[in-house]
Scaffold this motif. Sequence first.
Motif, PDB file in Angstrom:
ATOM      1  N   HIS A  53       1.044  -1.386   0.285  1.00 50.33           N
ATOM      2  CA  HIS A  53      -0.042  -0.016   0.226  1.00 50.33           C
ATOM      3  C   HIS A  53       0.766   1.180   0.572  1.00 50.33           C
ATOM      4  CE1 HIS A  53      -3.585  -2.209   0.517  1.00 50.33           C
ATOM      5  NE2 HIS A  53      -2.852  -3.575   1.261  1.00 50.33           N
ATOM      6  N   ASN A  54       0.308   2.481  -0.855  1.00 50.10           N
ATOM      7  CA  ASN A  54       1.570   3.428  -0.352  1.00 50.10           C
ATOM      8  C   ASN A  54       0.766   4.300   0.530  1.00 50.10           C
ATOM      9  OD1 ASN A  54      -1.234   4.880  -0.697  1.00 50.10           O
ATOM     10  ND2 ASN A  54      -1.384   5.125  -3.041  1.00 50.10           N
ATOM     11  N   ARG A  55       1.416   5.611   0.583  1.00 52.24           N
ATOM     12  CA  ARG A  55       1.541   6.408   2.174  1.00 52.24           C
ATOM     13  C   ARG A  55       0.207   6.898   2.076  1.00 52.24           C
ATOM     14  NH1 ARG A  55       1.019  11.216   3.431  1.00 52.24           N
ATOM     15  NH2 ARG A  55       2.231  12.010   4.634  1.00 52.24           N
ATOM     16  N   ASP A  56      -0.820   7.248   1.187  1.00 52.68           N
ATOM     17  CA  ASP A  56      -2.241   7.977   1.687  1.00 52.68           C
ATOM     18  C   ASP A  56      -2.636   6.437   2.252  1.00 52.68           C
ATOM     19  OD1 ASP A  56      -1.418  10.245   0.584  1.00 52.68           O
ATOM     20  OD2 ASP A  56      -2.642   9.547  -1.644  1.00 52.68           O
ATOM     21  N   PHE A 116      -1.441   6.100   5.614  1.00 50.44           N
ATOM     22  CA  PHE A 116      -1.657   7.625   6.485  1.00 50.44           C
ATOM     23  C   PHE A 116      -3.605   7.371   6.686  1.00 50.44           C
ATOM     24  CE2 PHE A 116      -3.479  12.293   6.187  1.00 50.44           C
ATOM     25  CZ  PHE A 116      -2.472  12.821   7.587  1.00 50.44           C
ATOM     26  N   GLY A 117      -4.217   6.817   5.804  1.00 48.33           N
ATOM     27  CA  GLY A 117      -5.609   6.818   6.331  1.00 48.33           C
ATOM     28  C   GLY A 117      -5.788   5.668   7.356  1.00 48.33           C
ATOM     29  N   GLY A 136       0.916  11.833   9.374  1.00 50.73           N
ATOM     30  CA  GLY A 136       1.740  12.190   8.277  1.00 50.73           C
ATOM     31  C   GLY A 136       3.316  11.657   8.698  1.00 50.73           C
TER      32      GLY A 136
END
Length: 211
Positions: free
Chosen positions: A109-112, A115-116, A129
């Motif tokens: 999974h990516n950063r977004d 983060f979520g 963050g």
Amino acid sequence: MTTLYEMLGVCEDATDEQIKRGYRRAAMKAHPDRNVGCEASANARFQEINEAYAILSDPAQRRVYDAVYAEEMLRHARRREEEERLQAEREAAYTRFVALAMRFAEQGHNRDVVFGVLLGSDCELQLAGQIAGSVIELHASRQPDASRDAQRDDPMPQRDEGATQTASPQDAQASDRMPQSAPEGDARRGDERAHANFFSVLWQSMFGLHP
């Protein structure tokens, strides 16, 4: 916080005679005549010592002071215990958030997304963050693609596996003197140490404490 007993240099269960002797020593040491050049500060200290003796030499006033002092010390101890409990909770939550972020990063999974997930786990906005960005960056640096990219950038020519070469005795001796590559386990332990140091620095920057 300096107590009245400490001002006179005696313990809290000192006798009346010990309090009197302590007062005489402290008053003599702080007397303005013995502190030439700093009479103002010496005089203030001398007055504090006199007030301390006036309270501790009176049985009724001493009992009141001891009761108030004991209550204040109890309140201070409770406040310190609460601060330690909150600090332990922050450290445990930080460790849990980092482990959660690492798990999702390893799943691709990516950063977004990371983060979520952190926000959905009640992680504070700023902390979420910082952890998400740091975990994704660290995870990306440990991927095989990063090693291949580094090899492509290496200016050293690679040996042609299909070529047949005859090694000279000098080449064999030079090869024996060449340092051997570190075992894969050493490299992995190095990554783990770098990982621990990375998040230790991140923790200190956010909370001012070692995780």
